[in-house]
Design a protein around this motif. Sequence first.
Motif, PDB file in Angstrom:
ATOM      1  N   TRP A 146       0.987  -1.208   0.258  1.00 17.16           N
ATOM      2  CA  TRP A 146       0.136  -0.092  -0.078  1.00 17.16           C
ATOM      3  C   TRP A 146       0.689   1.366   0.360  1.00 17.16           C
ATOM      4  O   TRP A 146       1.969   1.475   0.695  1.00 17.16           O
ATOM      5  N   ASP A 147       1.183   2.363  -0.816  1.00 17.72           N
ATOM      6  CA  ASP A 147       1.849   3.137  -1.003  1.00 17.72           C
ATOM      7  C   ASP A 147       0.682   4.199  -1.487  1.00 17.72           C
ATOM      8  O   ASP A 147       0.097   4.674  -2.701  1.00 17.72           O
ATOM      9  N   ASP A 148      -0.211   5.349  -0.139  1.00 21.29           N
ATOM     10  CA  ASP A 148      -1.349   6.251  -0.440  1.00 21.29           C
ATOM     11  C   ASP A 148      -0.290   7.981  -1.445  1.00 21.29           C
ATOM     12  O   ASP A 148      -1.052   8.535  -1.741  1.00 21.29           O
ATOM     13  N   TYR A 149       1.275   7.650  -1.260  1.00 19.23           N
ATOM     14  CA  TYR A 149       1.890   8.860  -2.355  1.00 19.23           C
ATOM     15  C   TYR A 149       2.024   8.665  -3.585  1.00 19.23           C
ATOM     16  O   TYR A 149       1.962   9.379  -4.666  1.00 19.23           O
ATOM     17  N   LYS A 150       2.704   7.601  -3.799  1.00 20.88           N
ATOM     18  CA  LYS A 150       3.159   6.899  -5.516  1.00 20.88           C
ATOM     19  C   LYS A 150       3.706   7.972  -5.704  1.00 20.88           C
ATOM     20  O   LYS A 150       3.427   9.209  -7.347  1.00 20.88           O
ATOM     21  N   GLY A 151       5.114   8.145  -5.305  1.00 24.48           N
ATOM     22  CA  GLY A 151       5.754   8.443  -5.604  1.00 24.48           C
ATOM     23  C   GLY A 151       5.910  10.415  -5.452  1.00 24.48           C
ATOM     24  O   GLY A 151       7.065  11.250  -5.899  1.00 24.48           O
ATOM     25  N   TYR A 152       4.525  10.628  -4.923  1.00 19.56           N
ATOM     26  CA  TYR A 152       4.456  12.635  -4.865  1.00 19.56           C
ATOM     27  C   TYR A 152       5.238  12.980  -3.707  1.00 19.56           C
ATOM     28  O   TYR A 152       5.030  12.299  -2.888  1.00 19.56           O
ATOM     29  N   ASP A 153       5.578  14.156  -4.013  1.00 22.78           N
ATOM     30  CA  ASP A 153       6.575  14.947  -3.367  1.00 22.78           C
ATOM     31  C   ASP A 153       5.888  15.681  -1.984  1.00 22.78           C
ATOM     32  O   ASP A 153       5.223  16.752  -2.861  1.00 22.78           O
ATOM     33  N   LEU A 154       5.811  15.519  -1.254  1.00 24.59           N
ATOM     34  CA  LEU A 154       4.925  16.815  -0.041  1.00 24.59           C
ATOM     35  C   LEU A 154       6.071  17.403   0.590  1.00 24.59           C
ATOM     36  O   LEU A 154       5.321  18.423   0.916  1.00 24.59           O
ATOM     37  N   LYS A 155       7.242  17.480  -0.134  1.00 22.19           N
ATOM     38  CA  LYS A 155       7.941  18.705   0.774  1.00 22.19           C
ATOM     39  C   LYS A 155       7.591  20.212   0.607  1.00 22.19           C
ATOM     40  O   LYS A 155       7.317  20.704  -0.276  1.00 22.19           O
ATOM     41  N   GLY A 156       7.458  20.878   1.433  1.00 18.76           N
ATOM     42  CA  GLY A 156       7.172  22.248   1.767  1.00 18.76           C
ATOM     43  C   GLY A 156       5.593  22.681   1.776  1.00 18.76           C
ATOM     44  O   GLY A 156       4.463  23.504   1.233  1.00 18.76           O
ATOM     45  N   LYS A 157       4.859  20.803   1.605  1.00 16.20           N
ATOM     46  CA  LYS A 157       3.628  21.259   1.671  1.00 16.20           C
ATOM     47  C   LYS A 157       2.532  20.911   2.614  1.00 16.20           C
ATOM     48  O   LYS A 157       3.418  20.322   3.740  1.00 16.20           O
ATOM     49  N   VAL A 158       1.630  21.099   2.646  1.00 15.36           N
ATOM     50  CA  VAL A 158       0.420  21.035   3.887  1.00 15.36           C
ATOM     51  C   VAL A 158      -0.618  19.245   3.236  1.00 15.36           C
ATOM     52  O   VAL A 158      -0.719  19.361   2.257  1.00 15.36           O
ATOM     53  N   ALA A 159      -0.253  18.433   4.000  1.00 18.99           N
ATOM     54  CA  ALA A 159      -0.629  16.822   4.159  1.00 18.99           C
ATOM     55  C   ALA A 159      -2.102  17.347   4.833  1.00 18.99           C
ATOM     56  O   ALA A 159      -2.678  17.528   6.183  1.00 18.99           O
ATOM     57  N   LEU A 160      -3.490  16.843   4.016  1.00 22.11           N
ATOM     58  CA  LEU A 160      -4.959  16.082   4.285  1.00 22.11           C
ATOM     59  C   LEU A 160      -4.953  15.138   4.900  1.00 22.11           C
ATOM     60  O   LEU A 160      -5.056  14.142   3.480  1.00 22.11           O
ATOM     61  N   GLU A 190       4.511  11.084  11.757  1.00 18.37           N
ATOM     62  CA  GLU A 190       5.811  10.925  11.979  1.00 18.37           C
ATOM     63  C   GLU A 190       5.851  10.494  10.063  1.00 18.37           C
ATOM     64  O   GLU A 190       7.146  10.642   9.142  1.00 18.37           O
ATOM     65  N   GLU A 191       4.698  10.123   9.311  1.00 21.84           N
ATOM     66  CA  GLU A 191       5.246   9.581   7.641  1.00 21.84           C
ATOM     67  C   GLU A 191       5.108  10.746   6.772  1.00 21.84           C
ATOM     68  O   GLU A 191       5.538  11.700   6.665  1.00 21.84           O
ATOM     69  N   THR A 192       4.086  11.861   7.330  1.00 21.09           N
ATOM     70  CA  THR A 192       3.894  13.421   6.881  1.00 21.09           C
ATOM     71  C   THR A 192       4.992  14.160   6.895  1.00 21.09           C
ATOM     72  O   THR A 192       5.836  14.443   5.793  1.00 21.09           O
ATOM     73  N   ARG A 194       8.316  12.557   7.746  1.00 16.85           N
ATOM     74  CA  ARG A 194       9.868  12.663   6.651  1.00 16.85           C
ATOM     75  C   ARG A 194       9.495  12.598   5.886  1.00 16.85           C
ATOM     76  O   ARG A 194      10.164  13.122   4.595  1.00 16.85           O
ATOM     77  N   ARG A 195       8.250  13.251   5.015  1.00 14.65           N
ATOM     78  CA  ARG A 195       7.962  13.029   3.489  1.00 14.65           C
ATOM     79  C   ARG A 195       8.127  15.066   3.732  1.00 14.65           C
ATOM     80  O   ARG A 195       7.744  15.123   1.873  1.00 14.65           O
ATOM     81  N   GLY A 196       7.721  15.569   3.858  1.00 16.22           N
ATOM     82  CA  GLY A 196       9.028  17.627   4.177  1.00 16.22           C
ATOM     83  C   GLY A 196       7.520  17.996   3.824  1.00 16.22           C
ATOM     84  O   GLY A 196       7.730  19.518   4.050  1.00 16.22           O
ATOM     85  N   ALA A 197       6.733  17.776   4.114  1.00 15.71           N
ATOM     86  CA  ALA A 197       5.100  18.176   4.449  1.00 15.71           C
ATOM     87  C   ALA A 197       5.851  19.702   5.680  1.00 15.71           C
ATOM     88  O   ALA A 197       6.529  19.236   7.092  1.00 15.71           O
ATOM     89  N   VAL A 198       5.175  20.790   5.749  1.00 22.40           N
ATOM     90  CA  VAL A 198       5.295  21.805   6.878  1.00 22.40           C
ATOM     91  C   VAL A 198       4.166  21.713   7.868  1.00 22.40           C
ATOM     92  O   VAL A 198       4.115  21.743   8.793  1.00 22.40           O
ATOM     93  N   ALA A 199       3.006  21.319   7.395  1.00 23.95           N
ATOM     94  CA  ALA A 199       2.057  21.078   7.957  1.00 23.95           C
ATOM     95  C   ALA A 199       0.938  19.554   7.226  1.00 23.95           C
ATOM     96  O   ALA A 199       1.200  19.335   6.454  1.00 23.95           O
ATOM     97  N   THR A 200      -0.229  18.876   8.656  1.00 26.30           N
ATOM     98  CA  THR A 200      -0.932  18.227   8.592  1.00 26.30           C
ATOM     99  C   THR A 200      -1.411  18.295   9.620  1.00 26.30           C
ATOM    100  O   THR A 200      -1.884  19.080  10.321  1.00 26.30           O
ATOM    101  N   LEU A 201      -2.790  18.302   8.448  1.00 20.45           N
ATOM    102  CA  LEU A 201      -4.469  18.291   8.986  1.00 20.45           C
ATOM    103  C   LEU A 201      -5.540  16.822   8.856  1.00 20.45           C
ATOM    104  O   LEU A 201      -5.429  16.124   7.428  1.00 20.45           O
ATOM    105  N   ILE A 202      -5.239  16.193  10.212  1.00 21.42           N
ATOM    106  CA  ILE A 202      -5.830  15.412  10.617  1.00 21.42           C
ATOM    107  C   ILE A 202      -7.898  15.213  10.450  1.00 21.42           C
ATOM    108  O   ILE A 202      -8.155  16.581  11.278  1.00 21.42           O
ATOM    109  N   ILE A 203      -8.242  15.090   9.501  1.00 26.36           N
ATOM    110  CA  ILE A 203     -10.116  14.737   9.334  1.00 26.36           C
ATOM    111  C   ILE A 203     -10.337  14.054  10.070  1.00 26.36           C
ATOM    112  O   ILE A 203     -10.301  12.842  10.433  1.00 26.36           O
ATOM    113  N   HIS A 204     -11.164  15.209  11.529  1.00 22.86           N
ATOM    114  CA  HIS A 204     -11.779  14.460  12.757  1.00 22.86           C
ATOM    115  C   HIS A 204     -13.240  13.755  12.672  1.00 22.86           C
ATOM    116  O   HIS A 204     -13.845  14.406  11.972  1.00 22.86           O
ATOM    117  N   ARG A 205     -12.757  12.412  12.063  1.00 16.88           N
ATOM    118  CA  ARG A 205     -14.461  11.933  12.264  1.00 16.88           C
ATOM    119  C   ARG A 205     -14.804  10.657  13.772  1.00 16.88           C
ATOM    120  O   ARG A 205     -13.494  10.041  13.783  1.00 16.88           O
TER     121      ARG A 205
END
Length: 672
Positions: A146-160, A190-192, A194-205
Amino acid sequence: MRKLVVIVAAGVLSVGVLLAAKSHAPKMDAQRIRQHVKYLSSDALEGRGTGQKGGDAAADYIAAQFKSYGLKPAGENGTYFQSVPLVGVKTLPETSFALVPASGEPLVLRNLDDFVTSNETQTASAEIDAPIVFVGYGIAAPEEKWDDYKGYDLKGKVALLFVNEPISDDPNFFKGKALTYNGRWTYKYEETARRGAVATLIIHRTDLASYGWDVVRNSWGGERSYLKLDGTPKLEAASWIQEEVARKLVGMAGLDLDKLFQQAQSREFKPIELPVRLKAHVVSALRPFSSRNVVGMVEGCCYGKVEAVLYTAHYDHFGIDKSKPGDNIYHGAIDNGTGCGILLEIARAWGATKPVPVRSILFAAVTAEEQGLLGSEFLGKHSLELPSDPILDLNYDALAPIGVPEEVEVSGAERTTFYPTVEKMAEVLNLTIRPDAHPEAGHYYRSDHFSLSRVGIPSFSIGQGRKFDGHDLAWGEAQAKDYVDNRYHKPADAFREDWNFAGLAKMASFGYALGGVTATQSVDIRWLHGDEFEEAWYRSHSGGLDIDALFGGHPEFKPVHFEGIRYPPLAQQTRISGTVEAHVTVASDGRVSEVKILKGHPLLVEAVENVVKKWTFVAGAERSFDLKCDFLVADEPLTTHRRYSFVVEPFHLRVVAEPRTIETSTTSSKPH
Ligand SMILES: [Zn+2]
């Protein structure tokens, strides 16, 4: 030739061996456990808060006990202490979040109502202006393909992303209903990062998190503690957002949150960059402080002392809350005065065990568990600084002294090759193993043993189950419910004179016996093939070897599974050195199909063959290489025994052993 103490071949141990282990076991003293719990949970220790006076007093008490049992200090500078540097981070109210679409009005979010955030990079102020990318569950798990990133570069981005993991009833896919670590919110950050994200937004459900927004708000509204930065990538804004906010956010991009959730269930999912930016200003109050793990050791005899059995229990609790009237001390009698009491009694027993075991026994009373397993995280990350390598960790956390259990909980043990031994030992002690009743809750990832698992060490906690002697199961269930509802993480978790500690003594005996097998027998304890911690185990067993240099410039020999070659103990004792040369063939599936020995002493040859046979490389055409391996006994003790192998040049290794002094008094022990 010397008699070796290690006598039983690897594999399942016979009941005879286990019964022998039981009959040699010292008696665990319930009264001593009682005294420890009573003292540690007394008003004098003020709830053992991390960074508070009471926490320090608890650490001093445990160290003094270790000393009185004859344990050697295993901490810094010849002390029983390992200092754990921490930083408290409190997000201040002036923190702001705005979602800014490519065109149209920005959406300004309200701190604590719409979002919570914490700056893990431990800076007083952070400015973020970056595009938001929806990454599904944000999981990269090769063992699940399983790989949700498929090589996408998260550097400097915000993960949702969504918390939890792909919905599954199939036990072979993300362990079915059970939660794997990939589903925990800690993993997402941790994972985001590691991939260079600056921020991560977890959607609360609420359904996915298994708790409501009020819980998120409470636990993120105050100060959060972190280990002082150590180079691990961190987020400037580790955040949760309300589901409705997420709905509006993806709506700004013309997308539907429920459809995105459906898409996230597929292996084909690819990250979706939204035409929306996060503009954030994160302001934090920082409070650096330090706490201590308490570490002691019974040193194993002869060559066995390079490896150890580790026992852990956290000693911290929530301390004292002076803003509250009445009983404002979080006594933490059960959580985790009891685990400390057991740890100390096992330490006393091992301190008195003669002859000393082959392997060493380490004890760590860890701090800051209630702050997010921080003391054990530090211990795990710094396990190379311990005097011996832990090959197994047995943890104790919150065992109610309410009688003699007929069951034992060892969740996580079934994921290791040690499980058959655990099963047999439970049988010998008349304990039924109780399976984890709620694997979907991911309890395995919420106690200190997990900190050791993630650095590869097979680890689990020993708990009591629900069926107690003289009571039915319903009684045990009711006791557990009463504890969770009325005393768990409350000042009411206080010592009671009518408690019965016989059960805790039994749990101590069980742990002592498991440690005894591990410390005296030839055991091979590792994660089962395909387990999420298997890779960490391999990494920790590479012997500090630079694997890239060993196969340098040969992408066809990119290792998938790798273990370091260790000096065979017998060769080390008899000072046999020399070179082994082998021709290694790798099949198209990446497995080693043949190890043809060209030269070498039989004892050394065996060490090479046994390990190289387990190496696995990337799949491809059949290929082969010549491996040269020098074995050498050093003149001087090595500065650290873990760096025992070195790459001389590609496909050429040097394995170094420390010289062993002859210790006739400790090697004459009889096998039993
Ligand atoms: Zn606890």
